[in-house]
Design an enzyme around this catalytic site. Structure first.
Site, PDB file in Angstrom:
ATOM      1  N   GLY A  46      51.232  29.307  62.708  1.00 44.48           N
ATOM      2  CA  GLY A  46      50.707  28.412  63.782  1.00 44.48           C
ATOM      3  C   GLY A  46      51.584  27.243  63.825  1.00 44.48           C
ATOM      4  O   GLY A  46      51.481  26.452  65.308  1.00 44.48           O
ATOM      5  N   GLU A 101      54.094  21.715  59.608  1.00 43.16           N
ATOM      6  CA  GLU A 101      53.155  22.223  60.105  1.00 43.16           C
ATOM      7  C   GLU A 101      51.946  22.144  60.909  1.00 43.16           C
ATOM      8  O   GLU A 101      52.097  20.847  61.729  1.00 43.16           O
ATOM      9  CB  GLU A 101      52.224  22.074  58.655  1.00 43.16           C
ATOM     10  CG  GLU A 101      52.172  22.569  57.230  1.00 43.16           C
ATOM     11  CD  GLU A 101      51.364  23.649  57.761  1.00 43.16           C
ATOM     12  OE1 GLU A 101      50.629  24.253  58.831  1.00 43.16           O
ATOM     13  OE2 GLU A 101      50.425  24.003  56.887  1.00 43.16           O
ATOM     14  N   ASP A 105      44.387  20.608  57.140  1.00 39.25           N
ATOM     15  CA  ASP A 105      42.595  20.307  56.562  1.00 39.25           C
ATOM     16  C   ASP A 105      42.546  20.244  55.702  1.00 39.25           C
ATOM     17  O   ASP A 105      42.470  19.132  54.830  1.00 39.25           O
ATOM     18  CB  ASP A 105      42.356  22.246  56.871  1.00 39.25           C
ATOM     19  CG  ASP A 105      40.728  21.991  57.261  1.00 39.25           C
ATOM     20  OD1 ASP A 105      40.030  21.132  57.807  1.00 39.25           O
ATOM     21  OD2 ASP A 105      40.478  23.453  56.969  1.00 39.25           O
ATOM     22  N   LYS A 133      43.349  16.682  59.507  1.00 38.75           N
ATOM     23  CA  LYS A 133      41.227  16.545  59.237  1.00 38.75           C
ATOM     24  C   LYS A 133      41.184  15.341  57.727  1.00 38.75           C
ATOM     25  O   LYS A 133      40.936  16.281  57.013  1.00 38.75           O
ATOM     26  CB  LYS A 133      40.605  17.483  59.820  1.00 38.75           C
ATOM     27  CG  LYS A 133      40.765  18.298  60.938  1.00 38.75           C
ATOM     28  CD  LYS A 133      39.717  20.350  60.558  1.00 38.75           C
ATOM     29  CE  LYS A 133      39.990  21.458  61.508  1.00 38.75           C
ATOM     30  NZ  LYS A 133      39.417  21.996  61.191  1.00 38.75           N
ATOM     31  N   VAL A 155      39.619  23.394  66.079  1.00 38.66           N
ATOM     32  CA  VAL A 155      40.366  23.402  66.959  1.00 38.66           C
ATOM     33  C   VAL A 155      41.129  25.003  67.246  1.00 38.66           C
ATOM     34  O   VAL A 155      41.900  25.715  66.478  1.00 38.66           O
ATOM     35  CB  VAL A 155      41.036  22.674  67.061  1.00 38.66           C
ATOM     36  CG1 VAL A 155      40.264  21.529  67.335  1.00 38.66           C
ATOM     37  CG2 VAL A 155      42.602  22.297  66.035  1.00 38.66           C
ATOM     38  N   ASP A 161      45.174  29.316  65.620  1.00 38.45           N
ATOM     39  CA  ASP A 161      44.599  30.107  65.905  1.00 38.45           C
ATOM     40  C   ASP A 161      43.135  30.620  65.564  1.00 38.45           C
ATOM     41  O   ASP A 161      42.761  29.799  64.738  1.00 38.45           O
ATOM     42  CB  ASP A 161      44.909  31.664  65.557  1.00 38.45           C
ATOM     43  CG  ASP A 161      44.564  31.853  64.089  1.00 38.45           C
ATOM     44  OD1 ASP A 161      45.220  30.737  63.421  1.00 38.45           O
ATOM     45  OD2 ASP A 161      44.027  32.589  63.815  1.00 38.45           O
ATOM     46  N   ARG A 167      46.536  30.778  70.133  1.00 35.78           N
ATOM     47  CA  ARG A 167      47.390  30.771  70.038  1.00 35.78           C
ATOM     48  C   ARG A 167      48.479  29.862  71.201  1.00 35.78           C
ATOM     49  O   ARG A 167      49.280  29.323  70.874  1.00 35.78           O
ATOM     50  CB  ARG A 167      48.531  31.667  69.455  1.00 35.78           C
ATOM     51  CG  ARG A 167      47.380  32.425  67.696  1.00 35.78           C
ATOM     52  CD  ARG A 167      49.407  32.273  66.978  1.00 35.78           C
ATOM     53  NE  ARG A 167      48.199  32.449  65.854  1.00 35.78           N
ATOM     54  CZ  ARG A 167      48.275  32.406  64.487  1.00 35.78           C
ATOM     55  NH1 ARG A 167      48.463  30.922  64.487  1.00 35.78           N
ATOM     56  NH2 ARG A 167      47.991  33.037  63.197  1.00 35.78           N
TER      57      ARG A 167
HETATM   58  P1  IMP Z   1      44.209  24.241  54.567  1.00 36.24           P
HETATM   59  O1  IMP Z   1      45.026  24.547  53.399  1.00 36.24           O
HETATM   60  O2  IMP Z   1      42.867  23.917  54.306  1.00 36.24           O
HETATM   61  O3  IMP Z   1      44.950  22.832  54.922  1.00 36.24           O
HETATM   62  O4  IMP Z   1      44.445  24.200  55.857  1.00 36.24           O
HETATM   63  C1  IMP Z   1      45.411  24.804  56.632  1.00 36.24           C
HETATM   64  C2  IMP Z   1      45.469  26.411  57.625  1.00 36.24           C
HETATM   65  O5  IMP Z   1      44.344  26.565  57.473  1.00 36.24           O
HETATM   66  C3  IMP Z   1      46.784  25.758  58.753  1.00 36.24           C
HETATM   67  O6  IMP Z   1      47.692  25.864  58.572  1.00 36.24           O
HETATM   68  C4  IMP Z   1      45.791  26.580  59.906  1.00 36.24           C
HETATM   69  O7  IMP Z   1      46.046  27.425  59.786  1.00 36.24           O
HETATM   70  C5  IMP Z   1      44.152  27.106  59.412  1.00 36.24           C
HETATM   71  N1  IMP Z   1      43.915  25.580  59.496  1.00 36.24           N
HETATM   72  C6  IMP Z   1      42.964  24.607  58.996  1.00 36.24           C
HETATM   73  N2  IMP Z   1      42.461  23.755  60.121  1.00 36.24           N
HETATM   74  C7  IMP Z   1      42.546  24.377  61.149  1.00 36.24           C
HETATM   75  C8  IMP Z   1      41.918  24.536  62.665  1.00 36.24           C
HETATM   76  O8  IMP Z   1      40.805  23.554  62.977  1.00 36.24           O
HETATM   77  N3  IMP Z   1      42.153  25.680  63.585  1.00 36.24           N
HETATM   78  C9  IMP Z   1      42.551  26.510  62.967  1.00 36.24           C
HETATM   79  N4  IMP Z   1      43.215  26.639  61.847  1.00 36.24           N
HETATM   80  C10 IMP Z   1      42.984  25.924  60.866  1.00 36.24           C
HETATM   81 MG    MG Z   2      45.709  29.799  61.074  1.00 33.16          MG
END
Ligand code: IMP
Ligand code: MG
Length: 177
Positions: A46, A101, A105, A133, A155, A161, A167
């Site tokens: 990403g 990164e 999220d 977020k 997004v 993606d 992407r």
């Molecule tokens: P986390 O582990 O929940 O913090 O999420 C991290 C990963 O989830 C990111 O590196 C993204 O690959 C994916 N991700 C989270 N939110 C989104 C989004 O809105 N669009 C696309 N990928 C996301």
């Molecule tokens: Mg992803």
């Protein structure tokens, strides 16, 4: 023929808005890491676009490395289990590391990645994410550099993606199923 990006219903940040913000972060990193030769780590896939633009906006000597993590969830939610599919190519002991990164999220990914890096005792470890977020945070991960804080929407584009697609959009848009 149906437009391939028909589900991208709104542009959140244009190519130009992204570039302005990326330049600002690059300038900040250049001030903060002057003389430190940081190791800038791209978290694939990403962050690839952000990483390439960010590094070119940095005006100090630095080194590059890559790691790949996947959480193999559904298209819009992480599974919670983080798999390390490609480790760093070098030891980071004593290095000033900046993890780059795409988006913070829930924090699940970074919560799993950070201890793996800390055991190697880097001189410092900072996180730079293009997006965050805050509403969805489940783990207390804090960013040293943050591009944009966004609401709880999914997004795509500029490296991000949906099920492997979108992407290559040059902007960041909201995906609506
Ligand atoms: P986390 O582990 O929940 O913090 O999420 C991290 C990963 O989830 C990111 O590196 C993204 O690959 C994916 N991700 C989270 N939110 C989104 C989004 O809105 N669009 C696309 N990928 C996301
Ligand atoms: Mg992803």
């Amino acid at each position: 023929m149906k437009k391939w990006n028909a589900h991208v219903t709104k542009v959140l940040y244009t190519q130009q808005q992204i570039q302005i913000r990326v330049q600002e972060i690059g300038a900040q990193i250049s001030r903060d890491y002057d003389g430190k030769n940081p190791l800038m780590v791209c978290v694939l896939k990403g962050a690839c676009m952000f990483y390439a633009d960010l590094l070119r906006s940095c005006t100090i000597p630095l080194e590059m490395d890559f790691m790949k993590v996947s959480s193999y969830g559904t298209a819009t939610k992480t599974s919670g289990t983080v798999h390390f599919t490609m480790p760093l190519s070098q030891n980071i002991t004593g290095r000033h590391v900046i993890l780059v990164e795409d988006i913070l999220d829930t924090g699940t990914t970074l919560h799993a990645v950070l201890p793996r890096l800390r055991v190697q005792q880097p001189a410092s470890l900072a996180i730079c994410a293009l997006l965050e977020k805050p509403a969805r945070r489940q783990y207390p991960v804090s960013l040293q550099y943050s591009g944009f804080s966004i609401p709880d929407v999914f997004v795509v584009g500029y490296g991000l993606d949906y099920a492997g697609q979108y992407r290559n959009l040059p902007y960041i848009g909201v995906y609506t199923p």
